[in-house]
Write a protein that holds these residues in place. Structure first.
Motif, PDB file in Angstrom:
ATOM      1  N   THR A  97      26.058   4.794  63.776  1.00 15.21           N
ATOM      2  CA  THR A  97      26.297   5.605  64.937  1.00 15.21           C
ATOM      3  C   THR A  97      26.238   4.701  66.265  1.00 15.21           C
ATOM      4  O   THR A  97      27.046   4.874  67.067  1.00 15.21           O
ATOM      5  CB  THR A  97      24.983   6.529  65.183  1.00 15.21           C
ATOM      6  OG1 THR A  97      25.058   7.193  63.911  1.00 15.21           O
ATOM      7  CG2 THR A  97      25.117   7.424  66.509  1.00 15.21           C
ATOM      8  N   SER A 116      25.707  12.674  61.979  1.00 14.51           N
ATOM      9  CA  SER A 116      25.225  11.651  63.080  1.00 14.51           C
ATOM     10  C   SER A 116      26.460  11.219  63.961  1.00 14.51           C
ATOM     11  O   SER A 116      26.256  11.310  65.031  1.00 14.51           O
ATOM     12  CB  SER A 116      24.520  10.541  62.487  1.00 14.51           C
ATOM     13  OG  SER A 116      23.963   9.739  63.768  1.00 14.51           O
ATOM     14  N   LEU A 117      27.732  10.910  63.311  1.00 17.05           N
ATOM     15  CA  LEU A 117      28.903  10.707  64.072  1.00 17.05           C
ATOM     16  C   LEU A 117      29.303  11.794  64.901  1.00 17.05           C
ATOM     17  O   LEU A 117      29.789  11.632  66.135  1.00 17.05           O
ATOM     18  CB  LEU A 117      29.873  10.152  63.258  1.00 17.05           C
ATOM     19  CG  LEU A 117      29.239   8.762  62.265  1.00 17.05           C
ATOM     20  CD1 LEU A 117      30.443   8.283  61.578  1.00 17.05           C
ATOM     21  CD2 LEU A 117      28.873   7.737  63.370  1.00 17.05           C
TER      22      LEU A 117
END
Length: 384
Positions: free
Chosen positions: A82, A111-112
């Motif tokens: 990230t 998360s990205l």
């Protein structure tokens, strides 16, 4: 489930969590020795600390560089994928993002996607997420291509999905992206260290990963690899004394970026994850990876056959050419998955689940005996 003789909870034979945390023989002992050596150096009242600490960081970088066949001075450390993606977003020329589209698949690492959703407004791009087809377990490459036109300023490809182990066709996708004039990045986390990734052959603009999984390292051991022509175009917003060619240049009015990947560094670098991960990376570099991949494929075939026999849906590609190192199996629901995990744990078999999806990744310490214990559990689940 009946107990299996001569099975120890820590022998690794039933360990199938390489999609989460990788293990290798002697990991705990070697990691402890490396951290102890660091503590001894860092706690000594002399002047050798920084030479040792930065040397360990460079060893970490060199081992990753060797693994990915990356150009010299094109790879640096980050905390995680990230932060690596954020560094790229904040470094790209304005015209690459503003008023353009950032393309990502719906089965990327969440998360990205969280990061990109938050940055879209600030950097003026539209986030386009390629959806899974109804009832599908992964995003099809052809759907990514269909959504990828010249308006796409940046595309982030997920080499292997963490939810299905689907492996995209990087060669075809990168070739398409080049025709569109897009910046192309690849998240290689779920296969790096098991399946070969050659930066020069793939020719994406950047790659991001972590050392946690098939590389068997520690948390915090992320990497960012950027091709030299892309580095030259980037001016990272997060910068500091280590971003300079001469880190000891103290003229506060004369900052200048280093000519290579070091421009993505900033303040004093963190080294603890590098220290903790170097033994794993050194062990990894000594292995015959053809043998390790063949072993993984053989054990995955056993798991797939067991899932078929038990009447469970395979949630991963059946063809190993389209799959990473994991096998995902769809169970009835989340409760069934958790019940199965409890039975597996009692038999010293370690996997995990995302909702009803059982995730199994046989790796370096996994044995046929351990997989056979999983087979028994899957067979028993058919009658429950």
């Amino acid at each position: 489930m009946p107990n299996t003789p001569n099975t120890s909870a820590n022998d690794g034979s039933g360990y199938m969590l390489y999609h989460s945390i990788g293990q290798y023989p002697g990991k705990a002992k070697e990691m402890a020795a490396s951290l102890t050596a660091f503590a001894d150096c860092w706690g000594a009242p002399d002047d050798e600390q920084w030479g040792y600490a930065l040397g360990q960081r460079q060893r970490f970088i060199d081992l990753w560089n060797q693994l990915l066949k990356a150009p010299r001075a094109s790879l640096t450390t980050t905390e995680n994928v990230t932060s690596a993606l954020a560094a790229i977003i904040m470094a790209l020329p304005r015209e690459d993002l503003e008023g353009r589209v950032v393309l990502v698949a719906g089965d990327c690492f969440p998360s990205l996607h969280f990061l990109l959703t938050g940055l879209a407004g600030r950097y003026g791009f539209e986030l386009r997420t390629v959806a899974l087809r109804e009832g599908a377990n992964w995003v099809e490459d052809e759907d990514v291509v269909a959504a990828w036109g010249p308006e796409v300023g940046l595309a982030l490809l997920t080499w292997v999905s963490s939810t299905s182990s689907h492996r995209c066709n990087l060669e075809a996708l990168v070739a398409h992206g080049r025709k569109q004039g897009s910046v192309i990045g690849v998240d290689i986390t779920q296969a790096a260290g098991l399946i070969e990734y050659d930066c020069m052959a793939v020719a994406a603009d950047f790659a991001i990963s972590t050392s946690l999984k098939w590389m068997c390292g520690s948390p915090g051991g992320g990497i960012l690899q950027v091709m030299p022509d892309m580095i030259a175009r980037c001016q990272p917003s997060l910068r500091g004394w280590f971003s300079q060619d001469n880190i000891f240049s103290w003229d506060i009015n004369a900052f200048s970026y280093a000519p290579d990947i070091r421009r993505f560094d900033n303040g004093t670098p963190s080294v603890m994850a590098c220290v903790a991960s170097v033994p794993a990376l050194e062990w990894h570099a000594e292995q015959d990876w053809g043998v390790q991949l063949n072993k993984n494929r053989e054990l995955c075939d056993v798991i797939i056959s067991a899932a078929d026999d038990a009447g469970h849906e395979l949630a991963s590609p059946r063809d190993p050419a389209h799959r990473g190192g994991s096998v995902m199996v769809r169970l009835g629901d989340g409760d069934e998955a958790q019940a199965l995990l409890s039975r597996l744990r009692a038999a010293s078999v370690f996997a995990d689940a995302r909702g009803p999806i059982l995730r199994c990744s046989p790796g370096f310490m996994t044995s046929r005996e351990g997989v056979d214990r999983l087979v028994v559990a899957l067979r028993d689940s058919r009658s429950r």
